[in-house]
Scaffold this active site. Sequence first.
Site, PDB file in Angstrom:
ATOM      1  N   LYS A  70      56.114  98.731  20.223  1.00 26.84           N
ATOM      2  CA  LYS A  70      56.190  98.522  21.732  1.00 26.84           C
ATOM      3  C   LYS A  70      54.990  99.056  22.468  1.00 26.84           C
ATOM      4  O   LYS A  70      54.524 100.058  22.332  1.00 26.84           O
ATOM      5  CB  LYS A  70      57.381  99.285  22.345  1.00 26.84           C
ATOM      6  CG  LYS A  70      57.458  98.860  23.907  1.00 26.84           C
ATOM      7  CD  LYS A  70      58.528  97.706  24.275  1.00 26.84           C
ATOM      8  CE  LYS A  70      58.608  97.230  25.527  1.00 26.84           C
ATOM      9  NZ  LYS A  70      57.335  96.573  26.091  1.00 26.84           N
ATOM     10  N   LYS A  94      55.166 108.581  22.363  1.00 33.11           N
ATOM     11  CA  LYS A  94      55.871 108.543  23.769  1.00 33.11           C
ATOM     12  C   LYS A  94      57.431 108.102  23.580  1.00 33.11           C
ATOM     13  O   LYS A  94      58.057 108.742  24.161  1.00 33.11           O
ATOM     14  CB  LYS A  94      55.063 107.593  24.598  1.00 33.11           C
ATOM     15  CG  LYS A  94      55.390 107.583  26.066  1.00 33.11           C
ATOM     16  CD  LYS A  94      54.525 106.430  26.978  1.00 33.11           C
ATOM     17  CE  LYS A  94      53.203 106.773  26.600  1.00 33.11           C
ATOM     18  NZ  LYS A  94      52.190 105.854  27.654  1.00 33.11           N
ATOM     19  N   LYS A 106      49.873  98.473  20.691  1.00 33.06           N
ATOM     20  CA  LYS A 106      49.090  98.276  21.886  1.00 33.06           C
ATOM     21  C   LYS A 106      48.198  97.106  21.668  1.00 33.06           C
ATOM     22  O   LYS A 106      47.766  96.745  20.524  1.00 33.06           O
ATOM     23  CB  LYS A 106      48.257  99.507  22.250  1.00 33.06           C
ATOM     24  CG  LYS A 106      47.757  99.701  23.652  1.00 33.06           C
ATOM     25  CD  LYS A 106      48.911 100.289  24.579  1.00 33.06           C
ATOM     26  CE  LYS A 106      48.363 100.305  26.193  1.00 33.06           C
ATOM     27  NZ  LYS A 106      49.344 100.906  26.853  1.00 33.06           N
ATOM     28  N   THR A 190      56.692 103.487  35.701  1.00 37.56           N
ATOM     29  CA  THR A 190      55.993 104.730  35.378  1.00 37.56           C
ATOM     30  C   THR A 190      55.697 105.740  36.445  1.00 37.56           C
ATOM     31  O   THR A 190      56.020 106.660  36.105  1.00 37.56           O
ATOM     32  CB  THR A 190      54.586 104.168  34.922  1.00 37.56           C
ATOM     33  OG1 THR A 190      54.746 102.812  33.897  1.00 37.56           O
ATOM     34  CG2 THR A 190      53.825 104.944  34.236  1.00 37.56           C
ATOM     35  N   ASN A 221      48.709 100.259  39.585  1.00 36.92           N
ATOM     36  CA  ASN A 221      50.161 100.360  39.486  1.00 36.92           C
ATOM     37  C   ASN A 221      50.857 101.658  39.554  1.00 36.92           C
ATOM     38  O   ASN A 221      51.644 102.161  40.345  1.00 36.92           O
ATOM     39  CB  ASN A 221      50.706  99.533  38.173  1.00 36.92           C
ATOM     40  CG  ASN A 221      52.017  99.632  38.086  1.00 36.92           C
ATOM     41  OD1 ASN A 221      52.634 100.719  37.539  1.00 36.92           O
ATOM     42  ND2 ASN A 221      52.813  98.619  38.374  1.00 36.92           N
ATOM     43  N   SER A 349      60.888  99.371  30.531  1.00 38.09           N
ATOM     44  CA  SER A 349      60.597  98.214  29.636  1.00 38.09           C
ATOM     45  C   SER A 349      61.760  98.166  28.600  1.00 38.09           C
ATOM     46  O   SER A 349      62.260  97.021  28.111  1.00 38.09           O
ATOM     47  CB  SER A 349      59.314  98.634  28.866  1.00 38.09           C
ATOM     48  OG  SER A 349      58.282  97.897  29.577  1.00 38.09           O
TER      49      SER A 349
HETATM   50  P1  NAD Z   1      45.920  99.483  36.955  1.00 44.52           P
HETATM   51  O1  NAD Z   1      45.066  98.411  36.546  1.00 44.52           O
HETATM   52  O2  NAD Z   1      47.087  98.897  37.940  1.00 44.52           O
HETATM   53  O3  NAD Z   1      45.107 100.587  37.974  1.00 44.52           O
HETATM   54  C1  NAD Z   1      44.064 101.055  37.513  1.00 44.52           C
HETATM   55  C2  NAD Z   1      43.529 102.224  38.676  1.00 44.52           C
HETATM   56  O4  NAD Z   1      42.312 103.047  38.052  1.00 44.52           O
HETATM   57  C3  NAD Z   1      42.753 101.206  39.813  1.00 44.52           C
HETATM   58  O5  NAD Z   1      42.909 101.816  40.997  1.00 44.52           O
HETATM   59  C4  NAD Z   1      41.361 101.045  39.459  1.00 44.52           C
HETATM   60  O6  NAD Z   1      40.408 101.056  40.297  1.00 44.52           O
HETATM   61  C5  NAD Z   1      41.178 102.751  38.778  1.00 44.52           C
HETATM   62  N1  NAD Z   1      40.098 102.880  38.026  1.00 44.52           N
HETATM   63  C6  NAD Z   1      39.540 102.104  36.913  1.00 44.52           C
HETATM   64  N2  NAD Z   1      38.470 102.830  36.474  1.00 44.52           N
HETATM   65  C7  NAD Z   1      38.228 103.936  37.018  1.00 44.52           C
HETATM   66  C8  NAD Z   1      37.471 104.841  36.848  1.00 44.52           C
HETATM   67  N3  NAD Z   1      36.369 104.983  36.023  1.00 44.52           N
HETATM   68  N4  NAD Z   1      37.378 105.936  37.714  1.00 44.52           N
HETATM   69  C9  NAD Z   1      38.367 106.052  38.764  1.00 44.52           C
HETATM   70  N5  NAD Z   1      39.317 104.987  39.028  1.00 44.52           N
HETATM   71  C10 NAD Z   1      39.305 104.136  38.014  1.00 44.52           C
HETATM   72  O7  NAD Z   1      46.379 100.224  35.870  1.00 44.52           O
HETATM   73  P2  NAD Z   1      47.787 101.136  35.689  1.00 44.52           P
HETATM   74  O8  NAD Z   1      48.718 100.288  34.946  1.00 44.52           O
HETATM   75  O9  NAD Z   1      48.148 101.843  36.993  1.00 44.52           O
HETATM   76  O10 NAD Z   1      47.455 102.020  34.473  1.00 44.52           O
HETATM   77  C11 NAD Z   1      46.534 103.428  34.783  1.00 44.52           C
HETATM   78  C12 NAD Z   1      46.840 104.480  33.628  1.00 44.52           C
HETATM   79  O11 NAD Z   1      48.090 104.655  33.395  1.00 44.52           O
HETATM   80  C13 NAD Z   1      46.345 103.942  32.315  1.00 44.52           C
HETATM   81  O12 NAD Z   1      46.000 104.926  31.683  1.00 44.52           O
HETATM   82  C14 NAD Z   1      47.490 103.391  31.654  1.00 44.52           C
HETATM   83  O13 NAD Z   1      47.450 103.113  30.235  1.00 44.52           O
HETATM   84  C15 NAD Z   1      48.489 104.378  32.074  1.00 44.52           C
HETATM   85  N6  NAD Z   1      49.929 103.640  32.050  1.00 44.52           N
HETATM   86  C16 NAD Z   1      50.230 102.779  32.793  1.00 44.52           C
HETATM   87  C17 NAD Z   1      51.609 102.084  32.459  1.00 44.52           C
HETATM   88  C18 NAD Z   1      52.112 100.990  33.367  1.00 44.52           C
HETATM   89  O14 NAD Z   1      53.443 100.871  33.196  1.00 44.52           O
HETATM   90  N7  NAD Z   1      51.249 100.296  34.218  1.00 44.52           N
HETATM   91  C19 NAD Z   1      52.540 103.161  31.709  1.00 44.52           C
HETATM   92  C20 NAD Z   1      52.106 103.989  31.078  1.00 44.52           C
HETATM   93  C21 NAD Z   1      50.783 104.340  31.194  1.00 44.52           C
END
Ligand code: NAD
Length: 431
Positions: A70, A94, A106, A190, A221, A349
Amino acid sequence: MSDSLNSFVIAQEQLKMAVDKLHLNASVYELLKEPKRSLSVLIPVRMDDGSTRVFSGYRAQHNDALGPAKGGVRFHQDVSMDEVKALAMWMTFKCAVVGIPYGGAKGGVIVNPEELSAAELERLSRAYIQAIAPLIGPEKDIPAPDVNTNPQIMSWMMDEFSMIKQYNSFGVITGKPLIIGGSLGRTQATAQGVVFVIEDLVKKLNINLEGVSVVIQGFGNVGGYTAKILYDKKAKIIGISDVKGGIYNPRGLNPYKVQEHATETGSVVNYRGAKTITNAELLELECDILIPAALENQITDKNAHNIKARYVVEAANGPTTPEADKILEQKGILVVPDILANAGGVTVSYFEWVQNNMGYYWSVEEVNEKLGNIMSQAFHGVYDLYKSRKDVNMRVAAYMLAVKRVAEGMEVRGWISAPHQTKEATRISAR
Ligand code: NAD
C-alpha cells in the site's frame, strides 16, 4: 546527491538501527533493505499540441508479508527510484506501527504537474496505471494520493484499471472521490491523525493544547488540514509556508483566511497581517510544535542547531535526516516520527478499502472514532517503549515495534528461518 540526503540510504540506516536493537538475524535486514519488487516504466503521453512527451515512472513494493502492498503516487520533478524505494520502505513500517494489515509500496512520476493541462494530466495518470497494471490490484498493491496527486487523479486511475479489468475495481485505489467509493474523512485523515497524535502527546506532557504555538511547513493536503484542525482546537498557528515561502505572525494566523488568500493568489506569501519569511526562517521560528508537512530532508545538520521548537511532529515523510535527529535529541527536542505521526492517511485508506470490499459505508463519526482508537493505541505503544528504555528515541522505538511485527510475519510465512527472535525481540512483543 550525497548519501546523507539520499532518503533510501537514510531509510536503510533506520531499519538497520532497529534490527540491531532487536538483535534480529541478519536475514531480516537482508530481506528488508531493498524492495521485494520494483518497476521502472516509460510513459508516452500525447500532449495537447499533438507532440508526444515520454515520462519516467516507478512503482516499488517493499514488503507484503502482512498484507497487500500500500502506498501513494507522487507527481514531482524530483521523483527518483531511490526516493520511491525509501517511501515504500517507510510505508511498510508505517502500516506495521499502526497495526493495519498491509505491506508497503510507493509510486511516482517525474513531472511538474503545473506544466500540464487538465487533459494532459488525465492522460498521464491513465497511462501510468496502464504501465504498472500488472503489479497492482485490490489484493496485491493499492495506490493512493501523495504529493501533487488528489482524488480526481485517483478517480482516473481507478477508472483506467477498471477498464483494463472490464469490471469496477473500486478497491484498487484509495483516496477516491466519495461518489465512486471514497471514504468520508479520507481527505483530511492524515492531518486528523497528526492532530490525534499531538493531543495524546500534550496529554502525556500535561500541556493544554489551547494556546500552544505551532509552525507548519507545507500548506497542501496535510499541512493545510492540520493547520485548520489545530486552529479549531484553539492552538495558535504562528507560521505557515508553501513552496513559494512562509508567513509569520506571533499573535496567530487564521488558516481558513490564509487558504482564501492562497486560493486567490496561488501562495500563502504576502498574506495581509503577517510578515513574509523564507522556508528556512520558518523552520527556525521559536514555537512549541514544529510540523514539517512538505517534503524530505528539511531539517538537516545545517539547520538543526537553530531549531527552537520544543517538539517536532513529522507530518511529512522523512523531513529529518539522521544527523539532524542526533542534534535535536542533544538539544532535548522530542521528535514524533513520520511513520507514527502521519499514519492517519493510510489508516483511513485502509478503512476505504474495507468499505469497498464490503460495499457498505460508514459515517464520518465512525471513521474518525476508529482512526482515533488506532492512532492512540499506536502512539502509546511507541511512547511507552521509548519511555521504558533509556537508549532509544521515539523514532527507534517506532521502528522496533514495526520491524518486529514484519519480521514475525516473514518468519511464520517461512520467508526467513527460525529462530530469528532473541530474548530482546520477544520481550517487546510481549508488551
Ligand atoms: P501536497 O502536494 O498536497 O502539499 C505539499 C505542500 O508542500 C504544498 O503546500 C507545497 O507548496 C509545499 N512544498 C513543496 N515543496 C516545498 C518546499 N521545498 N518547501 C516548502 N514547502 C514545499 O502534499 P501532501 O499530500 O500534503 O504531502 C505532504 C507530505 O506529507 C509529503 O511528505 C507526503 O509524503 C506526506 N504524506 C502525505 C499523506 C497524504 O495522505 N496526502 C499521507 C502521509 C504522508
